[in-house]
Design an enzyme around this catalytic site. Structure first.
Site: not given
Length: 277
Positions: A132, A146, A150
Site C-alpha cells: 500500500s 492515487y 490506496k
C-alpha cells in the site's frame, strides 16, 4: 521445504529489491513483470523464475501462476507490488487515467489474488502481502486518484483478511512512504506532464509543491529497506495486518490514527494551505 514467493512489478523499485532479498535468503522467487527483458539480472539467479505478468491482462496472471507452480511446485507467498501513482489536481485528471489508476492499483491486485486463492486454499496455507502506501492512511493534495486507490486497497485487505483467516491464509499490508531509490517518481512525473490543470489552481499547486519539497527532504529510506519489511512480513509467522515500512511517514500515520479529527485536519490544512490567499 524451500518456500516460494511470487512478486508482481519486480522489474524495478520495491519489487526488484524484494526479489533480490528473498532470493539471497534462499527462497524460490517468481519475479513477474510486464516486460521480462527488464528482469535479465534476476534471471541469472538459479532460484529465480522471471516471467511475464501484466495485472491488466488476466490471461498473463493465470499463465504466470501456472509457470511458477510448474517450476517450484507451490506458491507460499504472494506480494502484490505492481502499481503507479497519478500526480496532479483532480480536475485536470482525465476519467481514463483515473480508471487506469484503479485498474492497476486495485483491480489488478484483486485479479492476482483471486487467481492464486484456489492454490492456497487447496494447501490450506499462504500469505498475501499487498504493498500500500502512507497514502492509504492519510490524504494528500495532488494525488487524489492515487489516494483513493490506496484507501480502497486498505479496505479490501482488511475485509479480505477476515475471510481468508478461515482458510489459514494471512493477509498483510506494507505501508511505505517516500523512497529515494525507485522509478515510481519518474513515472508519476511523466503522468503529471499529460494533465491539463486550470490556472485557478496555480497558487495552490505552488504552495503544495513547496510542502512536498519539505517532505522529500525527510526521505531517508531506500527500496532495500522496504524490501526488508516485506520479507519480514512474509516470514514472521504472525497474523499482523499492517506494517509501516519507512520512518518518514510515522508522524503522519500517528497523527491520523491517534489524534482527534479536528486536530489532524487543522495540522494538514496548515501544511498545504500556507501562503495561499
Amino acid at each position: 521445504m524451500t518456500q516460494t514467493v511470487l512478486i508482481t512489478g519486480a522489474s524495478t523499485g520495491f519489487g526488484q529489491s524484494a526479489a533480490q532479498l528473498f532470493a539471497a535468503q534462499g527462497w524460490n522467487v517468481i519475479a513477474t513483470m510486464r516486460d521480462p527483458c527488464a528482469g535479465a539480472a534476476l534471471a541469472t539467479l538459479d532460484n529465480v523464475l522471471v516471467t511475464r505478468l501484466d495485472v491488466q491482462d488476466p490471461a498473463s496472471i493465470d499463465t504466470a501462476i501456472a509457470a511458477g507452480v510448474e517450476r517450484f511446485g507451490q506458491i507460499d507467498v504472494l506480494v502484490n507490488n505492481a502499481g503507479f501513482g497519478l500526480f496532479g489536481v483532480f480536475e485536470g485528471t482525465s476519467r481514463e487515467k483515473i480508471r487506469e489508476q484503479f485498474d492497476v492499483n486495485v483491480f489488478g491486485v484483486m485479479d492476482v489474488t483471486r487467481a492464486i486463492l484456489p492454490h492456497m486454499r487447496q494447501r490450506r496455507a499462504g500469505v498475501i502481502i499487498n504493498v500500500s502506501s502512507g497514502a492509504g492512511v492519510f490524504g494528500l493534495p495532488m494525488i487524489s486518484a492515487y489516494n483513493a486507490s490506496k484507501f480502497a486497497l486498505e479496505g479490501f485487505c482488511e475485509s479480505l483478511s477476515y475471510e481468508l483467516a478461515s482458510q489459514n491464509i494471512t493477509v498483510k499490508i506494507v505501508e511505505p512512504g517516500g523512497v529515494v531509490s525507485t522509478g515510481f517518481g519518474s513515472r508519476s512525473a511523466a503522468e503529471a506532464a499529460q494533465l491539463c490543470t486550470p490556472g485557478d489552481y496555480d497558487a495552490f499547486v505552488g504552495a503544495a509543491l513547496k510542502a512536498f519539497e519539505g517532505l522529500r527532504g525527510e526521505r531517508l529510506a531506500t527500496s532495500e529497506d522496504v524490501a526488508q519489511v516485506i520479507v519480514d512480513a512474509a516470514s514472521d509467522g504472525t497474523d499482523r495486518l499492517r506494517y509501516v515500512a519507512t520512518q518518514d511517514i510515522e508522524p503522519l500515520v500517528k497523527a491520523r490514527r491517534e489524534t482527534s479529527e479536528v486536530e489532524y485536519m487543522a495540522m494538514m490544512r496548515g501544511k498545504f494551505s500556507s501562503g495561499i490567499r
